[in-house]
Enzyme design. Structure first.
Site, PDB file in Angstrom:
ATOM      1  N   HIS A 159      -6.894   0.635  -6.763  1.00 13.48           N
ATOM      2  CA  HIS A 159      -6.900   0.221  -5.556  1.00 13.48           C
ATOM      3  C   HIS A 159      -8.485  -1.055  -6.089  1.00 13.48           C
ATOM      4  CE1 HIS A 159      -7.445  -1.408  -2.090  1.00 13.48           C
ATOM      5  NE2 HIS A 159      -8.617  -0.339  -1.114  1.00 13.48           N
TER       6      HIS A 159
ATOM      7  N   CYS B 211     -16.424   1.613   0.091  1.00 10.71           N
ATOM      8  CA  CYS B 211     -15.171   1.119   0.296  1.00 10.71           C
ATOM      9  C   CYS B 211     -15.225   1.052   1.450  1.00 10.71           C
ATOM     10  CB  CYS B 211     -14.362   1.128  -0.556  1.00 10.71           C
ATOM     11  SG  CYS B 211     -13.219   2.709  -0.621  1.00 10.71           S
TER      12      CYS B 211
ATOM     13  N   ASP C  37     -16.748   7.051  -2.762  1.00 15.90           N
ATOM     14  CA  ASP C  37     -15.880   7.296  -1.165  1.00 15.90           C
ATOM     15  C   ASP C  37     -16.039   8.547  -0.853  1.00 15.90           C
ATOM     16  OD1 ASP C  37     -13.455   6.304  -0.324  1.00 15.90           O
ATOM     17  OD2 ASP C  37     -12.349   6.509  -2.671  1.00 15.90           O
TER      18      ASP C  37
ATOM     19  N   ARG D 170     -14.087  -8.408   0.687  1.00 14.63           N
ATOM     20  CA  ARG D 170     -12.670  -8.383   0.430  1.00 14.63           C
ATOM     21  C   ARG D 170     -11.830  -9.370   0.851  1.00 14.63           C
ATOM     22  NH1 ARG D 170     -10.063  -2.864   0.199  1.00 14.63           N
ATOM     23  NH2 ARG D 170      -8.681  -4.690  -0.598  1.00 14.63           N
TER      24      ARG D 170
ATOM     25  N   GLN E 261      -9.499  -3.732  -4.385  1.00 17.88           N
ATOM     26  CA  GLN E 261     -11.238  -3.045  -3.523  1.00 17.88           C
ATOM     27  C   GLN E 261     -12.474  -3.420  -4.934  1.00 17.88           C
ATOM     28  OE1 GLN E 261     -12.096  -1.740  -0.841  1.00 17.88           O
ATOM     29  NE2 GLN E 261     -13.945  -1.909  -1.640  1.00 17.88           N
TER      30      GLN E 261
ATOM     31  N   ARG F 120       0.959  -1.513  -0.096  1.00 19.59           N
ATOM     32  CA  ARG F 120      -0.154  -0.011   0.165  1.00 19.59           C
ATOM     33  C   ARG F 120       0.613   1.168   0.129  1.00 19.59           C
ATOM     34  NH1 ARG F 120      -5.971   1.615   2.988  1.00 19.59           N
ATOM     35  NH2 ARG F 120      -6.114   0.426   1.849  1.00 19.59           N
TER      36      ARG F 120
HETATM   37  N1  NVA Z   1      -9.901   6.777  -1.637  1.00 17.24           N
HETATM   38  C1  NVA Z   1      -9.284   5.918  -0.634  1.00 17.24           C
HETATM   39  C2  NVA Z   1      -9.623   4.997  -0.026  1.00 17.24           C
HETATM   40  C3  NVA Z   1      -9.779   4.159   1.368  1.00 17.24           C
HETATM   41  C4  NVA Z   1      -9.561   2.789   1.570  1.00 17.24           C
HETATM   42  C5  NVA Z   1      -8.353   6.409  -0.249  1.00 17.24           C
HETATM   43  O1  NVA Z   1      -7.253   6.125  -0.807  1.00 17.24           O
HETATM   44  O2  NVA Z   1      -7.920   7.624   1.090  1.00 17.24           O
HETATM   45  N1   CP Z   2     -11.598  -0.286   1.744  1.00 19.14           N
HETATM   46  C1   CP Z   2      -9.966  -0.281   1.898  1.00 19.14           C
HETATM   47  O1   CP Z   2      -9.089  -0.659   1.685  1.00 19.14           O
HETATM   48  O2   CP Z   2     -10.233  -0.287   3.513  1.00 19.14           O
HETATM   49  P1   CP Z   2      -8.674   0.035   4.196  1.00 19.14           P
HETATM   50  O3   CP Z   2      -8.026   1.319   4.021  1.00 19.14           O
HETATM   51  O4   CP Z   2      -9.260   0.227   5.493  1.00 19.14           O
HETATM   52  O5   CP Z   2      -7.443  -0.957   4.470  1.00 19.14           O
END
Ligand code: NVA
Ligand code: CP
Length: 310
Positions: free
Chosen positions: A135, A269, A230, A297, A138, A108
């Site tokens: 992502h 998500c 989101d 997930r 997801q 990540r």
């Molecule tokens: N778009 C959000 C997704 C979190 C799972 C982010 O990148 O913070």
């Molecule tokens: N949806 C998602 O990726 O959640 P987290 O940031 O908790 O992993």
């Protein structure tokens, strides 16, 4: 020819742009096997997955870890602060060394280019656990959830809010692979990246779906089967003041739901920011399938890990 996840061994899972519709469907089918308890073996026995985290995570971290362990393998939690990259070691050396120990590297990352650099040097599959641009884990869970509720048929899927979000880019790609009619409702300054749009259009020419991008949230949700949103403030975004001004009309609330099909499902998500992009009554209401989406997930992570590693 019937595609199975066997065709995916050794592949990276970074954007989904290099997956064919059949390969994507193979992952969906295998995810269903996992969810239904049909996989009785431990395909990751003796295998290791490195899980690098530059950003916080709840769902991705735990689903990937539990998926690996459930399949007999070991998931190593590696916050970047605990790795030598934090002292300047190169991604090249990190990828090359980890490849000597583990069977996949999941990460990540703040910048998508970090994943590209890891993938360039790793000799094991690299899995995107979220970058600023994509992502894909997801998106697989999202489409799996949509198919669970609607079956495998043509649908109108609408994403409202930040069209530049990683989740939107990946869902655009996954929806194109499925042949959905996908609509993005977003302020013009937050429309999806041009490069992603043109790649999605080339997938659509094969699958017969459509992509429409509009500014008006009401026009976007008209007759929607699925409304997805989101956060307006993804991790790492900086233009907070501008976002606070432009996004409120895109809030998913009861009034907006009334313009969609009566059976509309609402997806997110998570984590969500109640009262911003979604109201509490909608988030926890009868149209919401966000917690099914979160559960999925796990099942979909198993399919990805098994497909790439075994
Ligand atoms: N778009 C959000 C997704 C979190 C799972 C982010 O990148 O913070
Ligand atoms: N949806 C998602 O990726 O959640 P987290 O940031 O908790 O992993």
């Amino acid at each position: 020819m019937a595609y199975t996840i066997r065709n995916l061994k050794g592949k990276d899972y970074i954007t989904l742009l290099d997956f064919t519709p059949l390969e994507f469907r193979a992952l969906l089918n295998r995810s269903r096997d996992h969810k239904w308890g049909l996989v009785k073996t431990y395909p990751l026995k003796g295998k290791y997955v490195a899980g690098i985290f530059e950003k916080p995570s709840t769902r991705t971290r735990v689903s990937m870890s539990v998926a690996t362990h459930d399949l007999g393998g070991t998931f190593l939690e590696l916050p970047t602060s605990s790795l030598q990259v934090s002292r300047g070691e190169t991604l090249r050396d990190t990828a090359m060394v980890l490849s000597r120990f583990v069977n996949a590297i999941a990460a990540r990352v703040k910048s998508h280019s970090t994943l590209e650099e890891l993938a360039r040097w790793a000799s094991v599959p690299v899995i995107n656990m979220l970058s600023d641009e994509y992502h894909p884990l997801q998106a697989l869970a999202d489409v799996f959830t949509v198919v669970e509720f609607f079956g495998d048929r043509k649908l109108k899927v609408v994403f409202l809010g930040d069209g530049t979000a990683n989740t939107n880019h990946s869902l655009m790609i996954a929806s194109a692979l499925m042949g959905y009619d996908y609509v993005v409702g977003a302020p013009q300054d937050y429309w999806p990246k041009k490069e992603v749009i043109s790649k999605v259009e080339s997938i659509l020419s094969e699958t017969g779906g459509t992509l429409t991008i509009v500014e008006d949230p009401k026009e976007a949700v008209k007759d929607a089967d699925v409304i997805y949103t989101d956060t307006w403030f993804s991790m790492g975004v900086e233009d907070l003041e501008k976002r606070k001004e432009v996004f409120p009309p895109y809030q998913v609330n009861r009034d907006l739901l009334a313009m969609a099909k009566p059976h509309v499902k609402v997806m997110h998500c998570q984590p969500w920011f109640i009262g911003q992009e979604i109201t509490e009554d909608v988030a926890y209401g009868t149209h919401s399938i966000a917690f099914e989406q979160a559960e999925n997930r796990l099942h979909t992570a198993k399919a990805v890990l098994e497909a790439l590693i075994i």
